[in-house]
Design an enzyme around this catalytic site. Structure first.
Site, mmCIF file in Angstrom:
data_model
loop_
_atom_site.group_PDB
_atom_site.id
_atom_site.type_symbol
_atom_site.label_atom_id
_atom_site.label_comp_id
_atom_site.label_asym_id
_atom_site.label_seq_id
_atom_site.Cartn_x
_atom_site.Cartn_y
_atom_site.Cartn_z
ATOM 1 N N HIS A 53 -15.479 -14.249 -109.568
ATOM 2 C CA HIS A 53 -16.685 -14.091 -108.756
ATOM 3 C C HIS A 53 -16.336 -13.517 -107.390
ATOM 4 O O HIS A 53 -17.047 -12.653 -106.842
ATOM 5 C CB HIS A 53 -17.369 -15.452 -108.603
ATOM 6 C CG HIS A 53 -18.679 -15.407 -107.905
ATOM 7 N ND1 HIS A 53 -19.216 -16.487 -107.249
ATOM 8 C CD2 HIS A 53 -19.578 -14.405 -107.741
ATOM 9 C CE1 HIS A 53 -20.375 -16.159 -106.720
ATOM 10 N NE2 HIS A 53 -20.615 -14.901 -106.998
ATOM 11 N N GLU A 56 -15.740 -9.804 -107.691
ATOM 12 C CA GLU A 56 -17.024 -9.095 -107.814
ATOM 13 C C GLU A 56 -17.623 -8.830 -106.434
ATOM 14 O O GLU A 56 -18.103 -7.726 -106.139
ATOM 15 C CB GLU A 56 -17.985 -9.920 -108.662
ATOM 16 C CG GLU A 56 -19.404 -9.371 -108.726
ATOM 17 C CD GLU A 56 -20.449 -10.465 -108.639
ATOM 18 O OE1 GLU A 56 -21.308 -10.397 -107.734
ATOM 19 O OE2 GLU A 56 -20.408 -11.388 -109.474
ATOM 20 N N HIS A 57 -17.592 -9.820 -105.543
ATOM 21 C CA HIS A 57 -18.111 -9.646 -104.186
ATOM 22 C C HIS A 57 -17.300 -8.598 -103.421
ATOM 23 O O HIS A 57 -17.863 -7.736 -102.731
ATOM 24 C CB HIS A 57 -18.046 -10.976 -103.427
ATOM 25 C CG HIS A 57 -19.223 -11.861 -103.676
ATOM 26 N ND1 HIS A 57 -20.027 -12.331 -102.665
ATOM 27 C CD2 HIS A 57 -19.743 -12.355 -104.818
ATOM 28 C CE1 HIS A 57 -20.983 -13.090 -103.172
ATOM 29 N NE2 HIS A 57 -20.834 -13.124 -104.480
ATOM 30 N N GLU A 134 -22.433 -19.955 -100.439
ATOM 31 C CA GLU A 134 -23.101 -19.984 -101.741
ATOM 32 C C GLU A 134 -22.743 -21.266 -102.504
ATOM 33 O O GLU A 134 -23.592 -21.863 -103.175
ATOM 34 C CB GLU A 134 -22.706 -18.761 -102.578
ATOM 35 C CG GLU A 134 -23.337 -17.466 -102.111
ATOM 36 C CD GLU A 134 -23.054 -16.318 -103.071
ATOM 37 O OE1 GLU A 134 -22.377 -16.551 -104.097
ATOM 38 O OE2 GLU A 134 -23.522 -15.204 -102.796
#
Length: 793
Positions: A53, A56-57, A134
């Site tokens: 993840h 991906e950012h 997040e």
């Protein structure tokens, strides 16, 4: 013999191993790409949860060739498109949609960011804080935590039971070992053999293939590395388990069936028709809602979760399970022939109406459009493995969707459905003519869009003497789902004394949907469905229309008010034949057709503060800044200003200052009122500080305008051509223009106004924005911060 029709889809594998799926759809106005990497959270080394993840950012933070301000996200936003990414258990998806003219440049940016990320330490340190924010929001989100708790019945050594969100502790970017793992993960998985590219658009298959091959050439070449198969889903021979969470009962079933087989089962489990499981549960007051879905599927392992929203009897788990097993037994021994035909029709209809982005994303899933014999056998095996006793309840299979097939033609023009000529005297010709004149003034058929496509849009607006009725989503739930399956999106919005019904999609089923809507509106609404908890910023967005309307809904009984309500409507894109059918169906709508004037409450330069209660503790704020006047000139200036500041606002507050993880800006239209909307949600910055950051950014606008070589007039104006706008987006614009009283050539006039704007005009608009010339409306989950704001009543 006529030549066979040209193919509309193509699958191929390039020499470097890149899988390619192409969808040619001439009806589309835009093009889309969905890139799937065969690697996700469960492919990360156990020592670094969240690495997939995190990567991906990082890929969105720019490359040497395309820095952040020229990267994919900024480019797509600048051209009015859509862009996002998603990291799941075993896949990572990147997807975007753009107008045709800019699509190739979008693909070029996507390939570059996947292949040449900067991965600088400074970028990683900043982005880790975003992921940590997040993570905090995820840990406070009730729905996310329910999903975690739901998996407690899975074997403890299965990766589904692990932590994969990523936070400050699991991503030690300062350590050399982590940096090695990050680069190894990128090098091992972000190469051609691990990827599948799906393109959808109006271009020919040959043109799409050329784009795909050019994209493939820019990737790092490498073979596909098989992903490690996970351990067993269940630690014992058990095939299912239960989980109770508050007023929800979850029945979880493990399976080896193909995804399309489980989707087939979910479709009929979720059916709300009489004689089905949900109807029986509601009759016995055991549950108020049911939702079956596939929550995991990989390498022959799958989890099917059935979520029952419990009724008054919270100790009804045994009864619900018994009814579920009885229904499954009935279903297992039923003839699926008609259901399989319906399933194929539904899939075909969705392909017929999906936009470019939805088509590309669906293609990336690789699902079959029909239920194969192999899938049928697998589903039968799953049901047999549950060892269900014979069914004893008189269940019925759901009927065919009435909107999926052509409607039967009326016996005689001018007759109400079900009448014969013997009933003609029930209504005089004079009454017909009178009613026709009233309909003409209430239902406007706009010539703004061409009527040579399969799609249309209808907006219906009712005004009541008191608060608009609630509960339409509950009363008309089955209608909404049947319409959606048939290619028609039906939605409801009630604000104060006004209610709007939006019907968008295929023209053919729309008259029948409208007739069913008229019948449903004349029935007493059921109690509104309980809404799931929303993150704070979404709760504010939901409250925005009501705050702008300046009214509060009442709780009085709405049943008798439809007949006395007044209504008007706007229809766009309909052919002459469909226009006549829509007029006939609209005659059955409740209320009095008339022309309604709509005037948005003026703020008069005031700065109003609305305190909105939210479930989350994060500070969340929306700032809505309406145009000074409802003129086309002001709207054009506000739109160009929003176009220019969108990327810099995100860059400054989200990337550089790390103010919050939900940061956005853009134009928003509410009940015909155009305004600039800024949104921020932050776990560690207080509301007062968020407002200070907004003020500081707005003070920088004059310098931003002065330093911009290109204000973006041409790029923005092109977004409002009818050739580039999908019907749904064009209809939304035209509806708000209709409420404001703009002419039918609104889109063309807006383009001209945007193209004519000068740098001086934009500087003037920026000053008006800072001065709150049109007023400011702030929605926040806390009290007003100082006396510069007036508390809204």
């Amino acid at each position: 013999m006529p030549a066979p029709p040209p193919p509309h889809h193509l699958h191929l594998t390039l020499a470097n191993g890149l899988g390619v799926s192409l969808r040619h759809a001439p009806r589309l106005k835009r093009s889309a790409a969905a890139l799937r990497v065969a690697a996700g959270s469960h492919d990360v080394p156990l020592a670094w949860p969240g690495l997939a993840h995190f990567l991906e950012h990082l890929l969105f933070l720019g490359t040497e060739r395309f820095p952040t301000e020229e990267g994919l996200m900024a480019y797509v936003q600048r051209h009015g498109g859509q862009v996002n990414a998603s990291t799941r258990e075993r896949t990572t998806d990147f997807f975007f949609e753009l107008p045709l003219a800019s699509f190739a440049d979008g693909l070029e940016r996507l390939a570059d960011m996947l292949t040449h990320p900067r991965l600088s330490l400074d970028d990683q340190l900043r982005e880790r804080e975003v992921l940590h924010a997040e993570f905090i929001a995820w840990s406070q989100d009730a729905k996310a935590q329910q999903q975690v708790a739901l998996l407690t019945g899975v074997a403890v050594d299965h990766p589904l039971r692990g932590f994969h969100a990523g936070n400050r502790d699991s991503l030690p970017v300062e350590r050399e070992a982590f940096q090695h793992a990050l680069r190894a993960f990128h090098q091992g998985f972000y190469q051609s053999g691990q990827m599948t590219l799906c393109l959808a658009g109006p271009q020919s298959l040959a043109e799409l293939e050329t784009l795909a091959r050019r994209f493939g050439e820019a990737l790092t070449s490498g073979p596909r590395h098989p992903q490690v198969a996970p351990s067993a889903l269940m630690s014992s021979a058990a095939r299912s388990y239960q989980h109770v969470d508050g007023n929800h009962l979850h029945q979880v079933i493990s399976s080896e069936a193909p995804r399309e087989a489980l989707d087939f089962l979910c479709l009929w489990l979720n059916a709300a028709a009489p004689g089905g499981l949900l109807a029986e549960l509601q009759t016995q007051r055991l549950a108020t809602a049911l939702h079956a879905s596939v929550i995991y599927h990989f390498a022959g392992q799958a989890l099917l979760a059935i979520d029952f929203t419990l009724g008054a009897q919270h100790d009804s788990a045994t009864q619900i399970e018994a009814l579920l097993h009885d229904w499954l037994s009935f279903f297992a021994h039923s003839d699926w022939t008609s259901l399989r035909e319906e399933f194929a029709l539904l899939a075909a209809r969705q392909h017929q109406v999906q936009g470019a982005l939805a088509l590309a994303r669906h293609a990336s899933e690789g699902l079959e459009a029909q239920l194969s014999e192999q899938a049928v056998s697998a589903l039968k095996a799953l049901l047999d493995a549950l060892h269900l006793p014979p069914s004893r309840h008189p269940w019925r299979l759901p009927p065919n969707n009435p909107f999926l097939r052509p409607a039967a033609k009326e016996e005689r023009a001018g007759l109400i459905r079900g009448q014969t000529s013997a009933h003609r005297g029930l209504r005089t010709f004079a009454q017909d003519r009178s009613r026709g004149r009233r309909e003409q003034s209430a239902l406007t058929f706009s010539p703004a869009l061409a009527n040579d496509t399969d799609e249309g849009a209808l907006y219906l607006h009712w005004r009541f003497d008191s608060a608009a009725p609630a509960g339409l989503d509950s009363t008309l739930q089955a209608l909404v789902e049947n319409a959606r399956q048939a290619g028609v999106e039906l939605s409801f919005d009630a604000n104060g004394q006004d209610a709007v019904v939006k019907i968008v999609g295929l023209q053919d089923p729309m008259p029948a949907v409208l007739e069913a809507l008229a019948l449903g509106l004349n029935q007493a609404p059921a109690a509104p469905l309980a809404s799931p908890p929303l993150i704070a910023i979404r709760a504010l967005l939901k409250a925005l229309p009501m705050c702008c309307a300046g009214t509060v809904s009442g709780a009085d009984e709405p049943q008798a008010r439809w007949a006395s309500a007044r209504w008007q409507g706007l229809a766009v894109g309909f052919s002459a034949a469909h226009e006549a059918a829509i007029k006939a169906a609209a005659a059955r709508l409740p209320g009095q057709p008339t022309s309604l004037a709509y005037q948005s409450p003026s703020l008069g330069g005031q700065r109003l503060w609305h305190k909105v209660k939210t479930d989350a503790s994060d500070a969340a704020l929306l700032l809505f800044c309406p145009t000074p006047a409802q003129s086309l000139a002001d709207e054009a200036a506000w739109r160009l200003l929003g176009h220019l500041l969108q990327a810099p606002f995100y860059q400054r507050l989200r990337v550089e200052l790390q103010v919050g993880y939900a940061v956005f800006s853009g134009i928003r239209q509410v009940n015909g009122q155009t305004g600039l909307l800024f949104g921020v949600q932050s776990p560690n910055v207080a509301l007062a500080a968020i407002v200070d950051h907004l003020h500081a950014f707005l003070r920088q606008l004059p310098a931003l305008i002065a330093s911009s070589d290109d204000l973006g007039n041409d790029a923005l104006a092109q977004q409002f051509t009818t050739q580039a706008l999908p019907v749904a987006q064009a209809a939304e614009l035209l509806w708000h223009a209709h409420l404001t009283g703009h002419p039918s050539d609104y889109l063309a006039q807006l383009q001209q106004q945007i193209l004519a704007l000068t740098r001086q005009d934009l500087q003037h608009a920026a000053q008006q924005l800072q001065d709150a010339a049109g007023g400011w409306r702030c929605l926040a989950n806390g009290p007003r911060i100082d006396d510069t704001w007036r508390t809204a009543s």
